[in-house]
Design a protein around this motif. Structure first.
Motif: not given
Length: 95
Positions: A84-88
């Motif tokens: 649900t979240m990632t680095a750029a």
């Protein structure tokens, strides 16, 4: 998405003898869009594969084609997760 943790159950000599065929297996699964990343564990006790694009049973069927599986040279632990979240730069990994 899945993280597959391989743990070698055979000596590295046997792993090395199967390695070329294992790499061919990996290439085929990348081409099919199933695997998105893979590599060796450090220290060299197994490997890790990131997979997506199929359900759990289909993934298990793909893994059964691995020569490490066929020759009982590794065990496989599969963890499913929903990023649900990632680095750029890694937004394509999100569900």
């Amino acid at each position: 998405m899945y993280i597959v943790s391989l743990n070698y159950t055979a000596p590295l000599e046997k792993i090395d003898n199967l390695l070329e065929e294992h790499v061919q297996f990996l290439h085929a699964k990348y081409e099919a869009g199933i695997f998105i990343a893979s590599g060796r564990k450090v220290p060299r006790t197994g490997g890790v594969i990131m997979a997506r694009g199929c359900d759990l049973e289909t993934l298990r069927a793909h893994l059964a084609e691995d020569p490490f599986h066929r020759e009982q040279a590794a065990t496989y632990e599969i963890t499913e997760f929903s990023p649900t979240m990632t680095a750029a730069g890694f937004e394509a990994l999100k569900d």
